[in-house]
Motif scaffolding. Structure first.
Motif, mmCIF file in Angstrom:
data_model
loop_
_atom_site.group_PDB
_atom_site.id
_atom_site.type_symbol
_atom_site.label_atom_id
_atom_site.label_comp_id
_atom_site.label_asym_id
_atom_site.label_seq_id
_atom_site.Cartn_x
_atom_site.Cartn_y
_atom_site.Cartn_z
ATOM 1 N N TYR B 139 0.842 -1.204 0.000
ATOM 2 C CA TYR B 139 0.000 0.000 0.000
ATOM 3 C C TYR B 139 0.876 1.252 0.000
ATOM 4 O O TYR B 139 0.680 2.173 -0.786
ATOM 5 C CB TYR B 139 -0.898 -0.034 1.237
ATOM 6 C CG TYR B 139 -1.804 1.153 1.420
ATOM 7 C CD1 TYR B 139 -3.106 1.141 0.925
ATOM 8 C CD2 TYR B 139 -1.370 2.289 2.109
ATOM 9 C CE1 TYR B 139 -3.953 2.231 1.109
ATOM 10 C CE2 TYR B 139 -2.198 3.378 2.297
ATOM 11 C CZ TYR B 139 -3.502 3.345 1.795
ATOM 12 O OH TYR B 139 -4.325 4.425 1.980
ATOM 13 N N CYS B 275 -10.721 3.436 -3.527
ATOM 14 C CA CYS B 275 -11.226 3.374 -2.154
ATOM 15 C C CYS B 275 -11.939 4.689 -1.822
ATOM 16 O O CYS B 275 -11.410 5.773 -2.088
ATOM 17 C CB CYS B 275 -10.054 3.146 -1.206
ATOM 18 S SG CYS B 275 -10.459 3.338 0.528
ATOM 19 N N CYS B 278 -9.468 6.536 0.978
ATOM 20 C CA CYS B 278 -8.102 7.008 0.717
ATOM 21 C C CYS B 278 -7.798 7.179 -0.766
ATOM 22 O O CYS B 278 -6.759 7.726 -1.120
ATOM 23 C CB CYS B 278 -7.090 6.054 1.347
ATOM 24 S SG CYS B 278 -6.985 4.483 0.495
ATOM 25 N N CYS B 287 -10.852 0.116 0.887
ATOM 26 C CA CYS B 287 -9.729 -0.799 0.678
ATOM 27 C C CYS B 287 -9.365 -1.554 1.959
ATOM 28 O O CYS B 287 -9.732 -1.152 3.059
ATOM 29 C CB CYS B 287 -8.512 -0.049 0.130
ATOM 30 S SG CYS B 287 -7.555 0.844 1.365
ATOM 31 N N CYS B 290 -7.507 0.515 4.705
ATOM 32 C CA CYS B 290 -8.376 1.422 5.457
ATOM 33 C C CYS B 290 -9.238 0.648 6.460
ATOM 34 O O CYS B 290 -9.433 1.089 7.588
ATOM 35 C CB CYS B 290 -9.269 2.222 4.510
ATOM 36 S SG CYS B 290 -8.388 3.576 3.709
HETATM 37 ZN ZN LIG Z 1 -8.302 3.021 1.509
#
Ligand SMILES: [Zn+2]
Ligand code: SF4
Ligand SMILES: [Zn+2]
Lengths: 65, 311
Positions: B139, B275, B278, B287, B290
């Motif tokens: 990520y 997402c 984010c 996501c 998150c």
């Molecule tokens: Zn996210």
């Protein structure tokens, strides 16, 4: 001869020299595909002759993660 | 043993190529292999700005050194996972290398972004650290690459890493992973950068030899969570086979890549979207990172944030 193993800190041992690295590695159960052996700053090939007065260092190549 | 190229005394034997090299010729060989891999998969070109994920270990630092010598534009990224002691020492090694070479280095910290380190997130969500860590790392490097305008992210995964995960994926018939395992993952969405592994044909032992010859000061220590990792068991098993039959690891991987089509049908056609929290790419509304952080932070506020950081 002295063997310094750089694994989980440092281990040292004293073993009889006067043989080829390949034989020494077999004796110490060190797989040369997964380790490098260094003497005096120089990496050694399997056929290198290790004398009784030599100091060699063993570096493991394998890491996890 | 003599150097295959110049016939001087050899230092590094490379049994799977039936060769041995002196220090100078080994470096040549190593750089040539890296260059070949980059070109064969068109991983990136000299004009591209590459973000290289570094850990302070021998593989990523050797790759960093090699990419600089090959003339690529590379910026390194250190991801601070907040692992007690280990992360600090890893970062120090990366900084030392950057200072010595003058190469650019960025850092990103999980704790600064979410207020929690990887071990804390793992504890609060009752997961094993490595599961959290892998996901968060992917990520973060994607996020950093996008924000910095990098078109490609490179990692220091070597042949041993690749064959160990191939063996693991086959032993457990992880067909989805098998469909996606490759040294080059193209971008499948404008907000997903491509990922490449320029060391995928070089053994961990070759990376170590390169680091030693180049006198790169790397961190030999392992992440404390790596202890007992199954990947190490697989690597040891594969190196036993390699010792008896040199070349097995490379042909195992090459053969797999050649027959990859066999697993294509398992690469589920997923719909990618952004997402809602984010903006990173995901298959769901929110996501997985998150959602993970939401759970970790919820537990945090229930137990009182930082009331007992060792919990
Ligand atoms: Zn996210
Ligand atoms: S061993 Fe696990 S926790 Fe440690 S860096 Fe690797 S993936 Fe992360
Ligand atoms: Zn040579």
């Amino acid at each position: 001869m002295k063997v310094i193993i750089h694994q989980a800190g440092k281990r040292e041992m004293e073993v009889a020299g006067g043989k080829k690295l390949a034989d020494l590695a077999r004796e110490l159960n060190i797989n040369l595909e997964a380790h490098l052996v260094v003497r005096g700053g120089s990496i050694l090939t399997r056929d290198a002759f290790i004398g009784d007065e030599d100091v060699i260092e063993v570096f493991p190549a394998i890491s996890g993660g | 043993m003599r150097c295959k190229t110049c016939h001087a005394k050899a230092t590094v034997e490379v049994r799977h190529h039936n060769a041995a090299y002196c220090n100078d010729c080994f470096q040549e060989y190593f750089l040539k292999r890296v260059q070949h891999n980059i070109r064969a998969y068109r991983m990136f070109s000299p004009g591209d700005h590459v973000l290289l994920v570094v850990s302070g270990g021998k593989d990523s630092l050797s790759l960093w050194d090699a990419l600089i010598r090959l003339g690529y534009r590379v910026t390194a990224l250190f991801i601070d996972l907040g692992i007690e002691g280990y992360s600090r020492r890893s970062e120090d090694k990366c900084r030392e290398f950057a200072a010595r070479t003058g190469a650019p280095l960025q850092t990103v910290s999980a704790k600064e972004i979410w207020g929690l380190s990887i071990p804390e997130i793992a504890r609060k969500t009752r997961r094993i650290p490595c599961a959290v860590c892998g996901r968060v790392k992917r990520y973060l490097f994607n996020k950093c690459a996008l924000e910095g305008g990098f078109s490609v992210v490179a990692t220091g995964h070597n042949l041993d890493d690749e064959v160990a995960s191939l063996l693991g994926n086959l032993l457990h018939w992880q067909t989805g992973y098998l469909a996606r395992q490759q040294p080059y993952l193209p971008s499948t969405h404008p907000k997903l950068v491509k990922k490449v592994k320029p060391l995928y044909t070089l053994t961990e032992r070759e990376c170590l030899a390169y680091a030693l010859i180049r006198q790169i000061s790397y961190l030999p220590e392992e992440c404390p969570h790596a202890e007992g990792a199954t990947s190490i068991t697989y690597k040891e098993a594969l190196n036993h086979i390699e010792a008896a039959s040199p070349g097995t690891k490379l042909s195992f991987l090459k053969g797999f890549l050649k027959h990859k089509e066999l697993f294509r049908e398992y690469d589920g056609d997923v719909e990618l979207r952004e997402c809602s929290r984010c903006g990173q790419v995901t298959t769901e509304k929110v996501c997985s990172v998150c959602r993970l952080m939401e759970r970790a932070q919820k537990r945090d506020s229930r137990t009182g944030a930082n009331a007992n950081p060792s919990l």
